[in-house]
Design a protein around this motif. Sequence first.
Motif, PDB file in Angstrom:
ATOM      1  N   ALA B 294       0.842  -1.196   0.000  1.00  7.71           N
ATOM      2  CA  ALA B 294       0.000   0.000   0.000  1.00  7.71           C
ATOM      3  C   ALA B 294       0.873   1.241   0.000  1.00  7.71           C
ATOM      4  CB  ALA B 294      -0.896  -0.003   1.231  1.00  7.71           C
ATOM      5  N   PRO B 295       0.366   2.330  -0.563  1.00  5.32           N
ATOM      6  CA  PRO B 295      -0.963   2.517  -1.161  1.00  5.32           C
ATOM      7  C   PRO B 295      -1.015   2.150  -2.635  1.00  5.32           C
ATOM      8  CG  PRO B 295       0.171   4.613  -1.090  1.00  5.32           C
ATOM      9  CD  PRO B 295       1.107   3.622  -0.498  1.00  5.32           C
ATOM     10  N   TYR B 296       0.081   1.583  -3.154  1.00  2.00           N
ATOM     11  CA  TYR B 296       0.134   1.332  -4.597  1.00  2.00           C
ATOM     12  C   TYR B 296      -0.893   0.277  -5.033  1.00  2.00           C
ATOM     13  CZ  TYR B 296       4.384   3.984  -4.017  1.00  2.00           C
ATOM     14  OH  TYR B 296       5.276   4.983  -3.694  1.00  2.00           O
ATOM     15  N   LEU B 297      -1.003  -0.793  -4.269  1.00  2.00           N
ATOM     16  CA  LEU B 297      -1.942  -1.847  -4.651  1.00  2.00           C
ATOM     17  C   LEU B 297      -3.401  -1.353  -4.615  1.00  2.00           C
ATOM     18  CD1 LEU B 297      -2.723  -4.711  -5.400  1.00  2.00           C
ATOM     19  CD2 LEU B 297      -2.403  -5.378  -3.006  1.00  2.00           C
ATOM     20  N   PRO B 298      -3.849  -0.698  -3.548  1.00  2.00           N
ATOM     21  CA  PRO B 298      -5.229  -0.180  -3.577  1.00  2.00           C
ATOM     22  C   PRO B 298      -5.489   0.748  -4.761  1.00  2.00           C
ATOM     23  CG  PRO B 298      -4.326  -0.020  -1.362  1.00  2.00           C
ATOM     24  CD  PRO B 298      -3.208  -0.466  -2.237  1.00  2.00           C
ATOM     25  N   MET B 299      -4.486   1.496  -5.143  1.00  2.00           N
ATOM     26  CA  MET B 299      -4.653   2.387  -6.311  1.00  2.00           C
ATOM     27  C   MET B 299      -4.863   1.546  -7.567  1.00  2.00           C
ATOM     28  SD  MET B 299      -1.669   5.170  -5.435  1.00  2.00           S
ATOM     29  CE  MET B 299      -1.975   6.274  -6.805  1.00  2.00           C
ATOM     30  N   SER B 300      -4.088   0.477  -7.682  1.00  2.00           N
ATOM     31  CA  SER B 300      -4.227  -0.388  -8.858  1.00  2.00           C
ATOM     32  C   SER B 300      -5.604  -1.048  -8.879  1.00  2.00           C
ATOM     33  CB  SER B 300      -3.145  -1.464  -8.847  1.00  2.00           C
ATOM     34  OG  SER B 300      -1.873  -0.865  -8.865  1.00  2.00           O
ATOM     35  N   LEU B 301      -6.074  -1.435  -7.694  1.00  2.01           N
ATOM     36  CA  LEU B 301      -7.394  -2.062  -7.641  1.00  2.01           C
ATOM     37  C   LEU B 301      -8.468  -1.074  -8.088  1.00  2.01           C
ATOM     38  CD1 LEU B 301      -7.178  -3.997  -4.220  1.00  2.01           C
ATOM     39  CD2 LEU B 301      -6.707  -4.853  -6.521  1.00  2.01           C
ATOM     40  N   LEU B 318      -6.927 -10.569   0.710  1.00  2.00           N
ATOM     41  CA  LEU B 318      -7.719 -10.086  -0.422  1.00  2.00           C
ATOM     42  C   LEU B 318      -8.575 -11.214  -0.990  1.00  2.00           C
ATOM     43  CD1 LEU B 318      -5.015  -7.973  -2.306  1.00  2.00           C
ATOM     44  CD2 LEU B 318      -7.053  -7.097  -1.157  1.00  2.00           C
ATOM     45  N   PRO B 319      -9.777 -10.897  -1.472  1.00  2.00           N
ATOM     46  CA  PRO B 319     -10.598 -11.943  -2.111  1.00  2.00           C
ATOM     47  C   PRO B 319      -9.870 -12.529  -3.317  1.00  2.00           C
ATOM     48  CG  PRO B 319     -11.863  -9.924  -1.753  1.00  2.00           C
ATOM     49  CD  PRO B 319     -10.448  -9.593  -1.439  1.00  2.00           C
ATOM     50  N   ASP B 320     -10.017 -13.806  -3.521  1.00  2.00           N
ATOM     51  CA  ASP B 320      -9.295 -14.479  -4.601  1.00  2.00           C
ATOM     52  C   ASP B 320      -9.746 -14.039  -5.989  1.00  2.00           C
ATOM     53  OD1 ASP B 320      -7.846 -15.847  -2.770  1.00  2.00           O
ATOM     54  OD2 ASP B 320      -9.082 -17.669  -2.833  1.00  2.00           O
ATOM     55  N   ASN B 321     -10.966 -13.522  -6.090  1.00  2.00           N
ATOM     56  CA  ASN B 321     -11.484 -13.231  -7.427  1.00  2.00           C
ATOM     57  C   ASN B 321     -11.231 -11.798  -7.900  1.00  2.00           C
ATOM     58  OD1 ASN B 321     -13.162 -12.192  -5.531  1.00  2.00           O
ATOM     59  ND2 ASN B 321     -15.069 -12.911  -6.440  1.00  2.00           N
ATOM     60  N   ILE B 322     -10.422 -11.052  -7.182  1.00  2.00           N
ATOM     61  CA  ILE B 322     -10.129  -9.692  -7.665  1.00  2.00           C
ATOM     62  C   ILE B 322      -8.652  -9.490  -7.991  1.00  2.00           C
ATOM     63  CG2 ILE B 322     -12.091  -8.656  -6.438  1.00  2.00           C
ATOM     64  CD1 ILE B 322      -9.860  -7.407  -4.581  1.00  2.00           C
ATOM     65  N   VAL B 323      -7.804 -10.404  -7.560  1.00  2.00           N
ATOM     66  CA  VAL B 323      -6.372 -10.303  -7.877  1.00  2.00           C
ATOM     67  C   VAL B 323      -5.866 -11.681  -8.319  1.00  2.00           C
ATOM     68  CG1 VAL B 323      -5.790  -8.389  -6.322  1.00  2.00           C
ATOM     69  CG2 VAL B 323      -5.794 -10.736  -5.442  1.00  2.00           C
ATOM     70  N   GLN B 355     -13.500  -5.968  -9.335  1.00  2.00           N
ATOM     71  CA  GLN B 355     -12.328  -5.425  -8.640  1.00  2.00           C
ATOM     72  C   GLN B 355     -12.586  -3.984  -8.207  1.00  2.00           C
ATOM     73  OE1 GLN B 355      -8.824  -4.078 -10.803  1.00  2.00           O
ATOM     74  NE2 GLN B 355      -7.651  -5.655  -9.759  1.00  2.00           N
ATOM     75  N   ARG B 356     -13.146  -3.210  -9.098  1.00  2.00           N
ATOM     76  CA  ARG B 356     -13.399  -1.799  -8.777  1.00  2.00           C
ATOM     77  C   ARG B 356     -14.440  -1.658  -7.660  1.00  2.00           C
ATOM     78  NH1 ARG B 356     -12.892   2.935 -10.300  1.00  2.00           N
ATOM     79  NH2 ARG B 356     -15.078   3.468 -10.545  1.00  2.00           N
ATOM     80  N   SER B 357     -15.440  -2.500  -7.693  1.00  2.00           N
ATOM     81  CA  SER B 357     -16.456  -2.362  -6.642  1.00  2.00           C
ATOM     82  C   SER B 357     -15.862  -2.731  -5.280  1.00  2.00           C
ATOM     83  CB  SER B 357     -17.712  -3.167  -6.952  1.00  2.00           C
ATOM     84  OG  SER B 357     -17.371  -4.469  -7.249  1.00  2.00           O
TER      85      SER B 357
END
Lengths: 356, 443
Positions: B294-301, B318-323, B355-357
Amino acid sequence: MANILILGAKVPFTSGGQDVLVGTLLRELRVRGHQADTVELPFNVFPKESFLNQAAMWRSLDLTQFAGQEVDLVIATKFPSYYAKHPKKSLWLVHQRREIYELYGGRYSDFSDDPRDEQLRRMLVEGDQKVIGEAAFVSGISRNVVDRLYNFNGIKGEVLYPPLPLAGRYRTSEPEDFVLSVGRLCSIKRVDLMIKALPIVHNFIKLKIVGTPDEPSIMEYFKNEIDKHHLWERVEFLGRVDDEALLDLYSRALAVYYAPFDEDYGYVTLEAMASGKPVIAGTDSGGVLEFVKKDENGIVVEPNTDAIGHGVNRLAEDRALAKRLGESGKRYIESSKIGSSGWDNVIGGLLSPLSR
Amino acid sequence: MSGRLRVAWFSPLSISSTNGDSPAGYFTELALPHLRERFEIELFHGGFEGYRDYPTHHYLKAFSLHRRNPFDIFFYHLEDHPRTNFVRCHLGLIPGVVYFHDYILSTYGPEPMLNSPFPDVVRRFGGEDLPWPDREKSYHREGPYAVREAAFSAISLFSNERNLDEWKRSRPKGIADRYLHNLPGSFYLPYPVDSQLAQRERPGRGIKTVIYCGTPRIEHRAHKVLQAIGQVPNLNFVWLIDRLERERAEAMLGEFSVNRFELVEGRSPIRWGQLLEGADATIHTLFSVYGQCAPYLPMSLMAGIPALVTNFGACEYLPDNIVFKIRPGETEACEIKEVLTALASGAAYFDSELQRSYAIETHERAQVADELAQILEGSASMLSGLQEDWEKFEVSARDALLQEANGLSGEPEAELALGDYFDQSLRPVFEELGWTAGQEGLL
């Protein structure tokens, strides 16, 4: 002509820039016909709890008259001398207790998060603000010192650079194969970095160190480093030397190493420049950098052994560069008021409360 | 009086380039505009520069400003980096709410605090009948955890769940334990991200540009990433580095025969946000107990583009279905290569909207700021009680200091002599300067 007292805090058995400053100021006041004298109380850095008493001792002194003569002005210099009370108090600030200000939280401060330490810090900060705030004239020995005072205490002051103590006597000779270090031997002066840099410096370059130890066990530490790196033939401790010997050493040095951490001012810098020698300073050397400009009149490097070692090697390998930097520094001194001509300005400022 | 709570906010600020990659500076930058509507905030940092239009001070001035106009909450940002040494110093002077950007520390912190007597201070403040710490006594840091800082933390916030778990497992006796009652003493507070970050139309299938901001050191797995990148044809690899890392990065790129690359200097969230505009996928590998993405990963998400993460530490949560989770170890480079190959060919399934949601639900900046505001407001009453008692504790510390100062010499006879001298000569000075025991106003 006025009766003037210079107030100095003296650490017995040591000598440094503060002693030079008090001595030369006294001389210059007398030259100008003033009746001047010094008042010094011994100052002890340990234990820190004693700072309150030591400050209060200064405050408790009655400095208004002696031997039937009124004291017209007092000139305070460093902590805790400025706690002295007088209707006309000038301050030529050398430094405050640095460990509660810019050194706080770093390796050169012994103030921890013990709540008693914090109370001591607060008392001293507030005490400083009160007693410095009551001075009729406030100045400091460098921009660095004056900026600290403003940043931490909100008190403005003038910069009055102390003129060179041996102005007119510095000379330049052909450089020999040694680097000179001058100053008290304590950790904040970082002479150890120069010693530890020697293994990567050309073998023919030696290090001469002028100064006396000012910190417990510092010599054992230096000697241990010298043993570790087999530097017995390359490092020479000269202790305290007289003026003539010092002038001679400056004149013959290849360069002068002076890279303390956040130095207040640093006579050594200017003495080296007056002797036509390049100065090797650190990027965080504070007041030193008010004079030493990278590759103009000295070498400014990161404060680590590699950078210092390579800096020395540059000068050892390129004598023309060393000469050019040294000459540039000398020209600066000659054109500035750091020589003896600067005293009129300094004394004019310090004595200004007399004319009010 | 505005009626708003007054907050003393201690954080590195994104003023100078040295603080450009500070997670705390990033958080401050994004959260303050929302928080200033609900709180009266003054900033404290290790320098003298101002920051935007906020009242900004050097941290050593906090005590005098607090005395003139008391703060309700001292809020500290702690990172595993020397730039927050000033925070580590000050939270031992006045406890408060601590936001742990890191909890497992690789740095030792400010040297005078290495010998902090905090265990004895905490116990004494907690009511135990102990003398003040012996000034000669040595204290040692045990383990890599921010134990001292946790001890002075009244409410502990964590920017990732893994650190929160570590804290729950290892936390020492704290200064606020007796004030918490049934209040929670810890919270997970994610990084805020602007929900409009890097929103653009992207081609439906196949990635071309992959961006990465890890260091060339082993913990960010650059050796594995480059090994994989070198085996995936036609990928543009953009690596955001620190200026000092260029030489090492170039050597590694050569070593792994990565030819299509761009090195961008100046690692910072701002720069990362700019790179996200042109990116199709991101890599956030980290296999170490120290540091975080962080904060790079949240920005990418939030940008809604595929993100590869190491299945370790905070990323495990993290949930498996977003990364795309990569197992560290022997198969790591191979897994990275397989995922990138599949993404490049369009064969990998990736749900950008999902991922965005997740990112909006977790990281949306106004919402994060609101969560922090609620925590601070909800803790204010407890913090007020703690602060009141801490100030009494400070008075007792001053009394102890003055006793030390007045009886410094070791010999009883000398002490008597100093006592007389003190009473006659020094006491009036102490009184004049306000250096007296229990005097109201001098904290």
